[in-house]
Motif scaffolding. Structure first.
Motif, PDB file in Angstrom:
ATOM      1  N   TYR A  93       4.285 -20.347 -37.712  1.00 43.12           N
ATOM      2  CA  TYR A  93       5.186 -19.264 -37.301  1.00 43.12           C
ATOM      3  C   TYR A  93       4.911 -18.854 -35.855  1.00 43.12           C
ATOM      4  CZ  TYR A  93       6.218 -18.767 -42.295  1.00 43.12           C
ATOM      5  OH  TYR A  93       6.598 -18.987 -43.591  1.00 43.12           O
ATOM      6  N   LEU A  94       3.623 -18.735 -35.512  1.00 42.58           N
ATOM      7  CA  LEU A  94       3.269 -18.378 -34.136  1.00 42.58           C
ATOM      8  C   LEU A  94       3.665 -19.484 -33.168  1.00 42.58           C
ATOM      9  CD1 LEU A  94      -0.199 -16.710 -34.748  1.00 42.58           C
ATOM     10  CD2 LEU A  94       1.897 -15.567 -34.026  1.00 42.58           C
ATOM     11  N   ARG A  95       3.452 -20.736 -33.554  1.00 42.21           N
ATOM     12  CA  ARG A  95       3.826 -21.874 -32.695  1.00 42.21           C
ATOM     13  C   ARG A  95       5.336 -21.871 -32.445  1.00 42.21           C
ATOM     14  NH1 ARG A  95       1.907 -26.200 -35.504  1.00 42.21           N
ATOM     15  NH2 ARG A  95       3.892 -26.325 -36.581  1.00 42.21           N
ATOM     16  N   GLN A  96       6.110 -21.629 -33.495  1.00 41.43           N
ATOM     17  CA  GLN A  96       7.571 -21.600 -33.366  1.00 41.43           C
ATOM     18  C   GLN A  96       8.029 -20.536 -32.365  1.00 41.43           C
ATOM     19  OE1 GLN A  96       9.625 -21.316 -37.123  1.00 41.43           O
ATOM     20  NE2 GLN A  96      11.483 -20.549 -36.173  1.00 41.43           N
ATOM     21  N   GLU A  97       7.300 -19.415 -32.301  1.00 40.48           N
ATOM     22  CA  GLU A  97       7.647 -18.324 -31.386  1.00 40.48           C
ATOM     23  C   GLU A  97       6.960 -18.452 -30.023  1.00 40.48           C
ATOM     24  OE1 GLU A  97       9.975 -16.088 -32.023  1.00 40.48           O
ATOM     25  OE2 GLU A  97      10.280 -16.986 -34.003  1.00 40.48           O
ATOM     26  N   GLY A  98       6.180 -19.526 -29.839  1.00 35.86           N
ATOM     27  CA  GLY A  98       5.482 -19.724 -28.567  1.00 35.86           C
ATOM     28  C   GLY A  98       4.235 -18.877 -28.406  1.00 35.86           C
ATOM     29  N   HIS A  99       3.625 -18.467 -29.516  1.00 33.40           N
ATOM     30  CA  HIS A  99       2.451 -17.580 -29.459  1.00 33.40           C
ATOM     31  C   HIS A  99       1.211 -18.160 -30.144  1.00 33.40           C
ATOM     32  CE1 HIS A  99       4.870 -14.399 -27.786  1.00 33.40           C
ATOM     33  NE2 HIS A  99       5.662 -14.360 -28.844  1.00 33.40           N
ATOM     34  N   ASP A 100       1.133 -19.478 -30.307  1.00 32.12           N
ATOM     35  CA  ASP A 100      -0.009 -20.019 -31.033  1.00 32.12           C
ATOM     36  C   ASP A 100      -1.328 -19.839 -30.296  1.00 32.12           C
ATOM     37  OD1 ASP A 100       0.976 -21.984 -29.240  1.00 32.12           O
ATOM     38  OD2 ASP A 100      -0.035 -23.570 -30.374  1.00 32.12           O
ATOM     39  N   GLU A 101      -1.287 -19.574 -28.973  1.00 26.69           N
ATOM     40  CA  GLU A 101      -2.523 -19.318 -28.227  1.00 26.69           C
ATOM     41  C   GLU A 101      -3.222 -18.048 -28.707  1.00 26.69           C
ATOM     42  OE1 GLU A 101       0.483 -16.762 -26.178  1.00 26.69           O
ATOM     43  OE2 GLU A 101       0.542 -18.792 -26.982  1.00 26.69           O
ATOM     44  N   TRP A 102      -2.487 -17.149 -29.376  1.00 30.74           N
ATOM     45  CA  TRP A 102      -3.068 -15.907 -29.886  1.00 30.74           C
ATOM     46  C   TRP A 102      -4.115 -16.174 -30.967  1.00 30.74           C
ATOM     47  CZ3 TRP A 102      -2.674 -10.661 -28.875  1.00 30.74           C
ATOM     48  CH2 TRP A 102      -1.855 -10.334 -27.795  1.00 30.74           C
ATOM     49  N   LEU A 103      -4.112 -17.359 -31.542  1.00 28.29           N
ATOM     50  CA  LEU A 103      -5.105 -17.666 -32.576  1.00 28.29           C
ATOM     51  C   LEU A 103      -6.486 -17.932 -31.986  1.00 28.29           C
ATOM     52  CD1 LEU A 103      -2.940 -19.843 -34.968  1.00 28.29           C
ATOM     53  CD2 LEU A 103      -3.800 -17.520 -35.379  1.00 28.29           C
ATOM     54  N   SER A 104      -6.557 -18.111 -30.681  1.00 27.96           N
ATOM     55  CA  SER A 104      -7.842 -18.325 -30.007  1.00 27.96           C
ATOM     56  C   SER A 104      -8.303 -17.007 -29.388  1.00 27.96           C
ATOM     57  CB  SER A 104      -7.703 -19.381 -28.906  1.00 27.96           C
ATOM     58  OG  SER A 104      -7.311 -20.605 -29.463  1.00 27.96           O
ATOM     59  N   ASP A 105      -9.596 -16.807 -29.374  1.00 25.30           N
ATOM     60  CA  ASP A 105     -10.211 -15.622 -28.760  1.00 25.30           C
ATOM     61  C   ASP A 105      -9.603 -14.330 -29.307  1.00 25.30           C
ATOM     62  OD1 ASP A 105     -12.081 -14.346 -27.144  1.00 25.30           O
ATOM     63  OD2 ASP A 105     -10.753 -14.316 -25.391  1.00 25.30           O
ATOM     64  N   SER A 106      -9.433 -14.288 -30.645  1.00 28.20           N
ATOM     65  CA  SER A 106      -8.850 -13.117 -31.307  1.00 28.20           C
ATOM     66  C   SER A 106      -9.738 -12.627 -32.441  1.00 28.20           C
ATOM     67  CB  SER A 106      -7.475 -13.452 -31.882  1.00 28.20           C
ATOM     68  OG  SER A 106      -6.548 -13.663 -30.855  1.00 28.20           O
ATOM     69  N   PHE A 107      -9.756 -11.316 -32.599  1.00 24.76           N
ATOM     70  CA  PHE A 107     -10.420 -10.669 -33.717  1.00 24.76           C
ATOM     71  C   PHE A 107      -9.325 -10.253 -34.695  1.00 24.76           C
ATOM     72  CE2 PHE A 107     -12.366  -7.181 -36.050  1.00 24.76           C
ATOM     73  CZ  PHE A 107     -13.628  -7.707 -36.318  1.00 24.76           C
ATOM     74  N   VAL A 108      -9.428 -10.715 -35.932  1.00 26.48           N
ATOM     75  CA  VAL A 108      -8.395 -10.457 -36.936  1.00 26.48           C
ATOM     76  C   VAL A 108      -8.775  -9.248 -37.785  1.00 26.48           C
ATOM     77  CG1 VAL A 108      -7.155 -11.379 -38.935  1.00 26.48           C
ATOM     78  CG2 VAL A 108      -7.746 -12.886 -37.035  1.00 26.48           C
ATOM     79  N   PHE A 169       3.745 -15.675 -46.983  1.00 23.04           N
ATOM     80  CA  PHE A 169       2.458 -16.055 -47.549  1.00 23.04           C
ATOM     81  C   PHE A 169       2.687 -16.500 -48.983  1.00 23.04           C
ATOM     82  CE2 PHE A 169       1.016 -13.161 -44.189  1.00 23.04           C
ATOM     83  CZ  PHE A 169       0.023 -13.924 -43.613  1.00 23.04           C
ATOM     84  N   PRO A 170       2.021 -17.562 -49.412  1.00 13.28           N
ATOM     85  CA  PRO A 170       2.191 -18.003 -50.798  1.00 13.28           C
ATOM     86  C   PRO A 170       1.914 -16.853 -51.773  1.00 13.28           C
ATOM     87  CG  PRO A 170       0.898 -19.591 -49.558  1.00 13.28           C
ATOM     88  CD  PRO A 170       1.082 -18.391 -48.676  1.00 13.28           C
ATOM     89  N   SER A 171       2.775 -16.690 -52.712  1.00 12.46           N
ATOM     90  CA  SER A 171       2.708 -15.700 -53.799  1.00 12.46           C
ATOM     91  C   SER A 171       2.952 -14.251 -53.347  1.00 12.46           C
ATOM     92  CB  SER A 171       1.394 -15.781 -54.585  1.00 12.46           C
ATOM     93  OG  SER A 171       0.326 -15.215 -53.868  1.00 12.46           O
ATOM     94  N   ALA A 172       3.177 -14.015 -52.056  1.00 13.48           N
ATOM     95  CA  ALA A 172       3.505 -12.653 -51.603  1.00 13.48           C
ATOM     96  C   ALA A 172       4.997 -12.420 -51.838  1.00 13.48           C
ATOM     97  CB  ALA A 172       3.148 -12.469 -50.143  1.00 13.48           C
ATOM     98  N   PRO A 173       5.351 -11.295 -52.420  1.00  8.41           N
ATOM     99  CA  PRO A 173       6.760 -11.054 -52.740  1.00  8.41           C
ATOM    100  C   PRO A 173       7.624 -10.686 -51.528  1.00  8.41           C
ATOM    101  CG  PRO A 173       5.430  -9.177 -53.412  1.00  8.41           C
ATOM    102  CD  PRO A 173       4.477 -10.242 -52.926  1.00  8.41           C
ATOM    103  N   SER A 174       7.010 -10.259 -50.439  1.00  6.24           N
ATOM    104  CA  SER A 174       7.759  -9.816 -49.260  1.00  6.24           C
ATOM    105  C   SER A 174       7.290 -10.571 -48.022  1.00  6.24           C
ATOM    106  CB  SER A 174       7.532  -8.327 -49.017  1.00  6.24           C
ATOM    107  OG  SER A 174       7.917  -7.581 -50.136  1.00  6.24           O
ATOM    108  N   PRO A 175       8.188 -10.753 -47.045  1.00  4.35           N
ATOM    109  CA  PRO A 175       7.758 -11.378 -45.793  1.00  4.35           C
ATOM    110  C   PRO A 175       6.872 -10.434 -44.988  1.00  4.35           C
ATOM    111  CG  PRO A 175      10.081 -10.793 -45.678  1.00  4.35           C
ATOM    112  CD  PRO A 175       9.614 -10.470 -47.069  1.00  4.35           C
ATOM    113  N   TYR A 176       6.051 -11.036 -44.147  1.00  3.11           N
ATOM    114  CA  TYR A 176       5.120 -10.310 -43.290  1.00  3.11           C
ATOM    115  C   TYR A 176       5.481 -10.539 -41.831  1.00  3.11           C
ATOM    116  CZ  TYR A 176       1.828  -8.970 -46.940  1.00  3.11           C
ATOM    117  OH  TYR A 176       1.235  -8.376 -48.017  1.00  3.11           O
ATOM    118  N   VAL A 177       4.877  -9.724 -40.976  1.00  3.78           N
ATOM    119  CA  VAL A 177       4.944  -9.899 -39.534  1.00  3.78           C
ATOM    120  C   VAL A 177       3.513 -10.084 -39.040  1.00  3.78           C
ATOM    121  CG1 VAL A 177       4.871  -7.392 -39.129  1.00  3.78           C
ATOM    122  CG2 VAL A 177       5.749  -8.891 -37.348  1.00  3.78           C
ATOM    123  N   VAL A 178       3.331 -10.976 -38.078  1.00  2.00           N
ATOM    124  CA  VAL A 178       2.040 -11.117 -37.414  1.00  2.00           C
ATOM    125  C   VAL A 178       2.151 -10.352 -36.106  1.00  2.00           C
ATOM    126  CG1 VAL A 178       0.382 -12.695 -36.352  1.00  2.00           C
ATOM    127  CG2 VAL A 178       1.546 -13.344 -38.481  1.00  2.00           C
TER     128      VAL A 178
END
Length: 189
Positions: A93-108, A169-178
Motif C-alpha cells: 500500500y505504501l509502495r503504491q502511494e510512493g511512500h515505501d521509504e517510510w518503512l525505513s528509519d521509523s518507530f512504529v 489487514f487479514p481478518s480485520a472487518p474495516s479498512p485501515y489507514v497508515v
C-alpha cells in the motif's frame, strides 16, 4: 469477556511512566478491550502478540496509572522491521502511494489505548509523545481504522499524515489507514 465497566474517573491526571507490558498484559488488554472493543478470542491472540513484541529489540511501553496503581492507558512500539507481519502487509500500500521509504528509519506505534473514562484528558497525547521522544528513529508510523475519529484527530494534531488509505489487514472487518510523522511529534494544538 473482560468487564466493560471500568474504573471510576479520578480527578487527578494519571502518572505516565515506564510499563512492564509483558508483566501487566492482562491489565493492558482489559483497557484495550473496553477502548477498542475486543472479544475474548481476540484478547487471547493479542496476549501472545504483545509478549512476542515486547521481547523484540527496541520495544518499549509506557503506561498511565492512577494513584492506586490502576492501569488506565498504555502505548507501546518498536523500531520498524520490514520482515515483521505489519510491515509486510502495509508495504504494498505504501509502495503504491510512493511512500515505501517510510518503512525505513521509523518507530512504529503498535498500540495506544486509553480507558474511555479517562479519555479527553491529554493522556493519549502524553503517552505517544513521551514514547516517541525516546525513539532514535527519524519518523514514526502507525495504523488506525480509516474513519474519522478522536484518535485520528489527535494523530493529525501531532503531525501525522495519511500515507496509505483503505489498507486491508487479514481478518480485520474495516479498512485501515497508515499514518506517518517526522519526529519529534508536534506539540500544542
Amino acid at each position: 469477556m473482560l468487564p466493560t465497566s471500568g474504573p471510576s474517573p479520578d480527578s487527578r491526571r494519571p502518572v505516565i511512566g515506564p510499563l512492564d507490558l509483558a508483566g501487566r498484559v492482562d491489565e493492558a488488554l482489559a483497557v484495550q478491550a473496553v477502548a477498542f472493543g475486543l472479544t475474548d478470542d481476540e484478547i487471547d491472540v493479542r496476549r501472545h502478540i504483545v509478549r512476542r513484541h515486547m521481547s523484540g529489540p527496541g520495544a518499549r511501553a509506557l503506561g498511565a496509572t492512577t494513584g492506586d496503581g490502576r492501569l488506565v492507558g498504555f502505548v507501546y512500539g518498536m523500531p520498524n522491521d520490514r520482515t515483521q507481519w505489519w510491515s509486510t502487509v502495509v508495504h504494498p500500500y505504501l509502495r503504491q502511494e510512493g511512500h515505501d521509504e517510510w518503512l525505513s528509519d521509523s518507530f512504529v506505534i503498535t498500540e495506544l489505548h486509553v480507558h474511555p473514562a479517562y479519555q479527553g484528558r491529554g493522556i493519549g497525547r502524553a503517552l505517544i509523545t513521551d514514547l516517541t521522544d525516546g525513539a532514535a528513529e527519524a519518523r514514526s508510523l502507525l495504523s488506525a481504522i480509516d474513519t474519522a475519529s478522536p484518535a485520528r484527530a489527535l494523530y493529525y494534531r501531532l503531525g501525522y499524515r495519511d500515507l496509505a488509505r483503505r489498507v486491508l489487514f487479514p481478518s480485520a472487518p474495516s479498512p485501515y489507514v497508515v499514518m506517518g510523522a517526522w519526529l519529534p511529534l508536534r506539540r500544542g494544538g
